[in-house]
Design an enzyme around this catalytic site. Structure first.
Site: not given
Ligand code: PEP
Length: 256
Positions: A213, A9, A11, A96, A98, A174, A168
């Site tokens: 992460s 992703n 973003k 997601h 976000e 993040g 997630e």
């Molecule tokens: C994401 O935004 O779907 C995600 C998993 O981000 P990160 O790997 O940076 O934590």
């Protein structure tokens, strides 16, 4: 046997030059990874560039969101599922955290979008997960169950054969803090078990990615868990070497 699936992703990151460099690196480093599925989800403006640059590779391309309206109309700034289909996208990330937290997307809106993607034959990567507050207050399972129920009641459990779920935990996205393999496995098993109560065959088949992460140094341990079928990767997907190393970890688990 489920085929692990690793998706990036990106973003709201990139530029024409950055995307080209990333795609070149991905193409070179992932070609022998035949035991897994791989996709990247660039910002919408770079989807056609990415599809062209990854042609001939095994890496598929997805989007990060769609409008709630199916085809076209007076919806300034929106992109429809019909347009993604036209561009030959294979996946779309929906729900997601976000989009839930920053843009206020509700479970109902996300379920509507999942239904639109399924109707168009585009695989939704449907994200669920709890905040730290929800985990600490003991409501984690009911929050995730509610997120799942919205989609189950909209499209039916049978459709989950065509849906990828991404677990997630919001507190791990993040932040550099990843769920431990045990914490992640516990929730993945909860999700699979919830689906199994409705349809065991579908639950056995559904791909459940972990996201939050994931990095080259923790991917192998996460992907080795029984109910973790690959990952949805944010930050580390912006670096071809890191993303390829994470894909390799999934490939190693699949071929072990
Ligand atoms: C994401 O935004 O779907 C995600 C998993 O981000 P990160 O790997 O940076 O934590």
């Amino acid at each position: 046997m489920r085929k692990p699936f690793v998706a990036g992703n990106w973003k709201m990151h990139g530029s024409k030059a950055f995307v080209t460099e990333l795609n070149q690196g991905l193409k070179q480093q992932t070609n022998s990874m035949t035991e897994i599925d791989i996709a990247v989800c660039p910002p919408a403006l770079y989807i056609s560039q990415t599809i062209a640059e990854l042609e001939g590779s095994t890496v598929k391309v997805g989007a990060q969101n769609i409008a709630e309206e199916a085809s076209q109309g007076a919806f300034t700034g929106e992109i429809s599922i019909a347009m993604l289909k036209d561009m030959q996208c294979d996946y779309v990330i929906l729900g997601h955290s976000e989009r839930r937290a920053i843009y206020g997307e509700t479970d109902e809106q996300i379920a509507n979008k999942v239904a639109l993607a399924l109707e168009a034959g585009i695989t939704p990567i449907f994200c669920v997960g709890e905040t730290l507050e929800e985990r600490e207050s003991g409501t984690m399972e009911s929050v995730i169950a509610m997120q799942l129920d919205a989609v189950i009641s909209k499209v039916g459990v049978e459709e989950f054969e065509k849906i990828v779920i991404a677990y997630e935990p919001v507190w791990a996205i993040g932040t550099g803090v990843t769920a431990s393999p045990e914490q992640a496995q516990e929730v993945h098993a909860f999700i699979r078990d919830k689906l199994a109560r409705l349809n065991r065959a579908v639950a056995e088949k559904v791909i459940i990615q972990y996201g939050g992460s994931v990095k080259p140094n923790n991917a192998a341990e996460l992907f080795a868990q029984a109910d973790i079928d690959g990952g949805l990767i944010g930050g580390a997907s912006l670096n071809a070497d890191d993303f390829a190393a994470i894909c390799q970890a999934a490939q190693d688990v699949a071929s072990a």
